[in-house]
Design a protein around this motif. Structure first.
Motif, mmCIF file in Angstrom:
data_model
loop_
_atom_site.group_PDB
_atom_site.id
_atom_site.type_symbol
_atom_site.label_atom_id
_atom_site.label_comp_id
_atom_site.label_asym_id
_atom_site.label_seq_id
_atom_site.Cartn_x
_atom_site.Cartn_y
_atom_site.Cartn_z
ATOM 1 N N PRO A 255 0.620 -1.155 0.081
ATOM 2 C CA PRO A 255 0.032 0.063 0.037
ATOM 3 C C PRO A 255 0.801 1.219 0.030
ATOM 4 C CG PRO A 255 0.088 -1.261 2.284
ATOM 5 C CD PRO A 255 0.817 -1.964 1.588
ATOM 6 N N GLY A 256 0.404 2.351 -0.565
ATOM 7 C CA GLY A 256 1.100 3.585 -0.392
ATOM 8 C C GLY A 256 0.084 4.738 -0.477
ATOM 9 N N SER A 257 0.632 5.873 -0.306
ATOM 10 C CA SER A 257 -0.481 7.049 0.101
ATOM 11 C C SER A 257 -0.852 7.435 -1.196
ATOM 12 C CB SER A 257 0.493 8.234 0.540
ATOM 13 O OG SER A 257 -0.185 9.491 0.554
ATOM 14 N N LEU A 258 -2.220 7.981 -1.114
ATOM 15 C CA LEU A 258 -2.615 8.623 -2.307
ATOM 16 C C LEU A 258 -1.724 9.914 -2.933
ATOM 17 C CD1 LEU A 258 -6.599 8.802 -1.116
ATOM 18 C CD2 LEU A 258 -5.404 7.069 -2.678
ATOM 19 N N HIS A 259 -1.023 10.450 -2.221
ATOM 20 C CA HIS A 259 -0.416 11.582 -2.631
ATOM 21 C C HIS A 259 1.110 11.160 -2.924
ATOM 22 C CE1 HIS A 259 -3.751 13.871 -1.305
ATOM 23 N NE2 HIS A 259 -3.659 13.538 0.097
#
Length: 377
Positions: A255-259
């Motif tokens: 997973p990773g940040s939307l930004h």
């Protein structure tokens, strides 16, 4: 068939991996069945080599490879009849006919997972690649990648530093160093226990753009699954993701940040439902453990304690009411994830997973300097 025969088949004009694989599937006898099944020019070249090898251009190619192999004990030529040949490759529609190998063939003995990602990882992506590679090798798995800049090289260095196994599949000859900045990694893969270089191109072959997509099919084809650590929306790693699915292997993403621009390719794979979310090595082994039984005992595959991303000392299990400690620790002032982990006592992987969910739900946001809690109506 012996090594020289496979080298001759590989060098036949007008053939290629797909056509040769289709012919192999018919199980022709050697050599008469091959001569009967091959197209005219290729059959003529093979007949010339069989009857008058000294006049055949195929023999020069064979002699060069055999001379290369004899120069060092860690050089090998792999093919379907070699005892170290990875059987998973035979499931591809176009497996390589021959693989030139340099290093420790023992790297092919255990279960294998491909790790790929962006050439420009964030510090978080670098940390995650190192941790997953280390934890995988400590569980008896081999990390497969392409020795490229970024995630590839990071994961392979971490695997070697942990005393584990890692295989680099190159888009050039195994004696060529590409990228040039990975000279030390190339040398380590050649000489350290557990390190192995593979290529379907003869020694001396320089890297070419067209070789890399072909290289990727071997990276994923060697592996029970593929883990994408970080990838942009147009990342070459998504080619590996597509190949993984086409080869009926399991696809995992972190997973990773939307930004985070470097994570948008991963988020797209999750949104499409084509990949599994992986927050620890246990998530991967839980899905692949039954396939890995062919390599290592089941007790070693699924019976070991969980290994997650660098938990801080005395980390407590994540409570069921996870939103409370994370939201309570956040405010309008950005907090880096390492401080958030320290303040809440949860693991990095659990923290990342929950932050992603909270971000999707509109509770938190990543800004310059860290994470903030958003005002709610």
């Amino acid at each position: 068939m012996d090594t020289q025969a496979w080298l001759a088949i590989n060098a036949l004009p007008g053939m290629g991996a797909l056509r040769i694989a289709q012919l192999v599937a018919r199980q022709p006898e050697w050599p008469q069945g091959w001569l009967a099944a091959l197209p005219g020019r290729a059959a003529g070249e093979l007949r010339l080599w069989l009857e008058h090898p000294e006049r055949s251009p195929l023999q020069r190619i064979i002699d060069e490879t055999l001379a290369w192999q004899q120069q060092r004990p860690n050089r090998h030529v792999l093919h379907r009849d070699h005892p170290a040949w990875p059987e998973l490759l035979n499931e591809l529609p176009d497996p390589p006919v021959v693989l030139w190998a340099q290093g420790d063939l023992g790297a092919l003995a255990g279960p294998r997972l491909a790790m790929v990602g962006t050439r420009r990882p964030t510090s978080e992506g670098t940390h995650n690649a190192q941790t997953f590679a280390r934890d995988l090798t400590q569980r008896g798995w081999c990390v497969v990648s392409g020795m490229a800049l970024g995630i590839d090289g990071v994961a392979q260095r971490a695997a070697l530093n942990a005393g584990g196994s890692t295989i680099a599949v190159l888009g050039c000859g195994v004696d060529m160093i590409y990228p040039a900045s990975h000279r030390e990694l190339h040398e380590q893969l050649s000489r350290l226990p557990g390190g192995l270089l593979l290529s379907e191109h003869p020694p001396g072959t320089r890297a070419r753009p067209a070789f890399f997509p072909r290289r990727n099919r071997i990276v994923t084809g060697l592996s029970l699954g593929t883990l994408v650590v970080e990838a942009t929306e147009k990342s070459g790693s998504l080619v590996s993701a597509r190949l993984t699915l086409e080869q009926n292997r399991e696809l995992f993403v972190l997973p990773g940040s939307l930004h985070n621009v470097q994570a948008r390719g991963c988020l797209a794979l999750l949104r499409e439902g084509s990949a599994h979310l992986a927050c620890s090595v246990d998530d991967i082994i839980a899905d692949l453990g039954h396939w890995a039984q062919a390599f290592i005992p089941t007790s070693e595959v699924v019976g070991q304690a969980a290994l997650s991303i660098d938990p801080p000392p005395h980390t407590q299990p994540l409570p069921e009411t996870l939103p409370d400690p994370l939201l309570a620790a956040l405010s309008a002032t950005p907090m880096p994830i390492d401080l958030l982990v320290h303040a809440t006592g949860v693991t990095v992987s659990d923290c990342q997973q929950r932050l992603l969910m909270l971000e999707l739900e509109g509770w938190v946001s990543q800004q310059a300097g860290g994470w903030v809690r958003l005002p709610r109506p």
